[in-house]
Enzyme design. Structure first.
Site, PDB file in Angstrom:
ATOM      1  N   ASP A 150       0.867  -1.193   0.000  1.00 16.21           N
ATOM      2  CA  ASP A 150       0.000   0.000   0.000  1.00 16.21           C
ATOM      3  C   ASP A 150       0.900   1.238   0.000  1.00 16.21           C
ATOM      4  O   ASP A 150       1.711   1.431   0.905  1.00 16.21           O
ATOM      5  CB  ASP A 150      -0.892  -0.046   1.249  1.00 16.21           C
ATOM      6  CG  ASP A 150      -1.940   1.067   1.273  1.00 16.21           C
ATOM      7  OD1 ASP A 150      -3.054   0.801   1.720  1.00 16.21           O
ATOM      8  OD2 ASP A 150      -1.627   2.206   0.874  1.00 16.21           O
ATOM      9  N   ASP A 203      -3.764   2.267  -5.225  1.00 18.80           N
ATOM     10  CA  ASP A 203      -2.447   2.235  -4.564  1.00 18.80           C
ATOM     11  C   ASP A 203      -2.237   1.007  -3.695  1.00 18.80           C
ATOM     12  O   ASP A 203      -1.339   0.984  -2.870  1.00 18.80           O
ATOM     13  CB  ASP A 203      -2.240   3.510  -3.730  1.00 18.80           C
ATOM     14  CG  ASP A 203      -2.867   3.427  -2.352  1.00 18.80           C
ATOM     15  OD1 ASP A 203      -3.938   2.797  -2.233  1.00 18.80           O
ATOM     16  OD2 ASP A 203      -2.272   3.960  -1.420  1.00 18.80           O
ATOM     17  N   GLU A 204      -3.032  -0.015  -3.907  1.00 18.91           N
ATOM     18  CA  GLU A 204      -3.028  -1.123  -2.954  1.00 18.91           C
ATOM     19  C   GLU A 204      -3.274  -2.442  -3.662  1.00 18.91           C
ATOM     20  O   GLU A 204      -4.164  -2.520  -4.514  1.00 18.91           O
ATOM     21  CB  GLU A 204      -4.158  -0.818  -1.963  1.00 18.91           C
ATOM     22  CG  GLU A 204      -4.339  -1.779  -0.859  1.00 18.91           C
ATOM     23  CD  GLU A 204      -5.619  -1.459  -0.062  1.00 18.91           C
ATOM     24  OE1 GLU A 204      -6.170  -0.343  -0.172  1.00 18.91           O
ATOM     25  OE2 GLU A 204      -6.061  -2.370   0.642  1.00 18.91           O
TER      26      GLU A 204
HETATM   27  P1  TTP Z   1      -5.133   5.019   1.232  1.00 19.18           P
HETATM   28  O1  TTP Z   1      -4.133   3.973   0.874  1.00 19.18           O
HETATM   29  O2  TTP Z   1      -6.192   4.659   2.209  1.00 19.18           O
HETATM   30  O3  TTP Z   1      -4.411   6.294   1.845  1.00 19.18           O
HETATM   31  P2  TTP Z   1      -3.020   6.945   1.455  1.00 19.18           P
HETATM   32  O4  TTP Z   1      -2.279   6.150   0.451  1.00 19.18           O
HETATM   33  O5  TTP Z   1      -3.251   8.366   1.078  1.00 19.18           O
HETATM   34  O6  TTP Z   1      -2.256   6.973   2.828  1.00 19.18           O
HETATM   35  P3  TTP Z   1      -1.631   5.727   3.642  1.00 19.18           P
HETATM   36  O7  TTP Z   1      -1.897   4.492   2.836  1.00 19.18           O
HETATM   37  O8  TTP Z   1      -0.169   6.053   3.752  1.00 19.18           O
HETATM   38  O9  TTP Z   1      -2.322   5.740   4.957  1.00 19.18           O
HETATM   39  O10 TTP Z   1      -5.845   5.542  -0.070  1.00 19.18           O
HETATM   40  C1  TTP Z   1      -5.158   5.700  -1.307  1.00 19.18           C
HETATM   41  C2  TTP Z   1      -5.648   6.932  -2.026  1.00 19.18           C
HETATM   42  O11 TTP Z   1      -7.061   6.862  -2.220  1.00 19.18           O
HETATM   43  C3  TTP Z   1      -5.392   8.211  -1.271  1.00 19.18           C
HETATM   44  O12 TTP Z   1      -4.109   8.742  -1.527  1.00 19.18           O
HETATM   45  C4  TTP Z   1      -6.502   9.107  -1.747  1.00 19.18           C
HETATM   46  C5  TTP Z   1      -7.637   8.159  -2.091  1.00 19.18           C
HETATM   47  N1  TTP Z   1      -8.657   8.180  -1.025  1.00 19.18           N
HETATM   48  C6  TTP Z   1      -9.768   8.989  -1.204  1.00 19.18           C
HETATM   49  O13 TTP Z   1      -9.918   9.637  -2.233  1.00 19.18           O
HETATM   50  N2  TTP Z   1     -10.709   9.034  -0.188  1.00 19.18           N
HETATM   51  C7  TTP Z   1     -10.582   8.318   0.978  1.00 19.18           C
HETATM   52  O14 TTP Z   1     -11.444   8.406   1.865  1.00 19.18           O
HETATM   53  C8  TTP Z   1      -9.419   7.496   1.151  1.00 19.18           C
HETATM   54  C9  TTP Z   1      -9.224   6.703   2.420  1.00 19.18           C
HETATM   55  C10 TTP Z   1      -8.486   7.463   0.119  1.00 19.18           C
HETATM   56 MG    MG Z   2      -2.071   4.098   0.675  1.00 18.09          MG
END
Ligand code: TTP
Ligand code: MG
Length: 370
Positions: free
Chosen positions: A12, A107-108
């Site tokens: 992730d 991203d995951e």
């Molecule tokens: P995440 O992987 O949940 O968050 P992140 O990558 O920004 O941070 P981290 O993993 O380090 O905690 O989500 C990936 C992307 O998805 C995030 O950059 C933006 C988008 N997203 C939204 O648009 N709305 C949301 O509520 C969430 C959780 C994520």
């Molecule tokens: Mg992330």
């Protein structure tokens, strides 16, 4: 413990949208970045850089609140096309390691590296993934490694950013025991609150509850939650072959009508964004679909879908947009306003392969921020 444990990686990216903005705009590096909508109105934070998270800013928070808590935060409007492009590159790196990959969002992804681990240790593979992502994209990815998806996912989150957490084979239950029940996929905030009321705070306490209790609390999901709490997890990494539909949907703070030209243009732009996310997911998985579905929920919560099948499969954003818009446009009426809209594509074909007829339905939901 099975004689041949699986090796599952959950990867992730860290603060994904914000990290891409900092990568492309070096002047933003080291600064609190808030990616999302406008603070005036009902814009929300899609994500915040780790510099901004120190002020308590998090995803889905109203932008107005974020700006109050982090006055020096720099607001950046999201560039979904760029994130999709980056995502494609990252998934390409993952796919180089194993074909058994399940992208969960841009991203995951889960990777089953059991076979690849015949040649080198799974930890070496995990390190290699982190190094390749850093070298080839300039982004950092947090990685969790374990024998199942449950522990791998939790592990990837434990040492963010740039984390690497390995759950030893056979050590799953011990790893999970001290963690909060809410960390278990399938135990949402409501279930977690209910469990707290019964004095069940940790996954370890959950694991000790009797079998019959799980059925009472979780119904049909009881067995799966019980097993996973106890460190037993056979849920396979679902490659695109098993996925039956790919969809994106979003709920609005205010119901959206489609009467005036301006309101229709607004609905159209929502369909465009949703279709873009779905097209991105299709591209990531290297698949195309023939059936386009639009999901609608009205002010009174009536929910229904309309779908149409194209003459040939597509992964093109423009084709999905125009089909989805046609389906929605037909449903517009003076007394109608929408609380939720979704776009889905199904009836998959491998982009460079034969038709794919598989029984297991898996709906991949993409988060979307407006
Ligand atoms: P995440 O992987 O949940 O968050 P992140 O990558 O920004 O941070 P981290 O993993 O380090 O905690 O989500 C990936 C992307 O998805 C995030 O950059 C933006 C988008 N997203 C939204 O648009 N709305 C949301 O509520 C969430 C959780 C994520
Ligand atoms: Mg992330």
């Amino acid at each position: 413990m099975p004689p041949h444990p699986r090796h599952i990686i959950h990867a992730d990216l860290d603060a994904f949208y914000a990290a891409v903005e900092q990568l492309d705009n070096p002047e933003l590096r080291g600064l609190p970045v808030l990616v999302g909508g406008r603070p005036e109105g009902r814009g929300v934070v899609a994500t915040a850089s780790y510099e901004a998270r120190r002020f308590g800013v998090h995803s889905a928070m109203p932008m107005a609140t974020a700006v109050r808590q982090c006055p020096d935060g720099i607001i950046v409007r999201p560039r979904f096309d760029r994130y999709r492009e980056m995502s494609g590159q990252i998934m390409g790196i993952f796919r180089d390691v194993t074909q058994v990959i399940q992208p969960v969002s841009l991203d995951e992804a889960y990777l089953d590296v059991t076979e690849a681990a015949a040649e080198r240790s799974p930890i070496a593979i995990a390190i290699d993934i982190k190094e390749r992502v850093a070298a080839e994209t300039g982004l950092t990815v947090s990685v969790g490694l374990g024998t199942g998806k449950t522990v791998a996912k939790i592990a990837s989150d434990l040492q963010k950013p740039d984390g690497l957490v390995v759950v030893p084979v056979g050590g799953e239950a011990e790893f999970l025991a001290p963690l909060a029940v809410g960390k278990l996929v399938g135990v949402g905030p409501k279930s977690a609150a209910r469990l707290h009321d019964e004095g069940v705070e940790t996954i370890g306490q959950l694991a000790e509850m009797p079998d019959a209790w799980f059925a009472r609390h979780f119904g049909r999901r009881g067995d799966s939650i019980r097993d996973r709490a106890r460190g037993i997890d056979i849920d396979p990494v679902q490659t695109s072959r098993e996925a039956k539909s790919m969809s994106a949907e979003t709920t609005f703070a205010d119901d959206l009508p489609g009467n005036s030209d301006e309101e229709r243009a607004n609905l159209r732009s929502i369909i465009e964004r949703l279709s873009g996310r779905v097209a991105g997911s299709l591209a990531n998985k290297g698949i195309m679909g023939r059936t386009v579905t639009v999901k609608m929920r009205l002010s009174d919560f009536t929910t229904f879908t309309r779908q149409t099948t194209l003459s040939s499969p597509t992964d093109e954003e423009a084709a999905i947009v125009s089909t989805a818009w046609m389906l929605l446009d037909r449903e517009l009426a003076p007394d109608r306003a929408f609380r939720l809209l979704g776009v889905g594509v199904s009836g998959f074909t491998q982009k460079d392969g034969p038709d794919d007829a598989t029984p297991e339905p898996v709906v991949t939901q993409q988060r979307l921020i407006l």
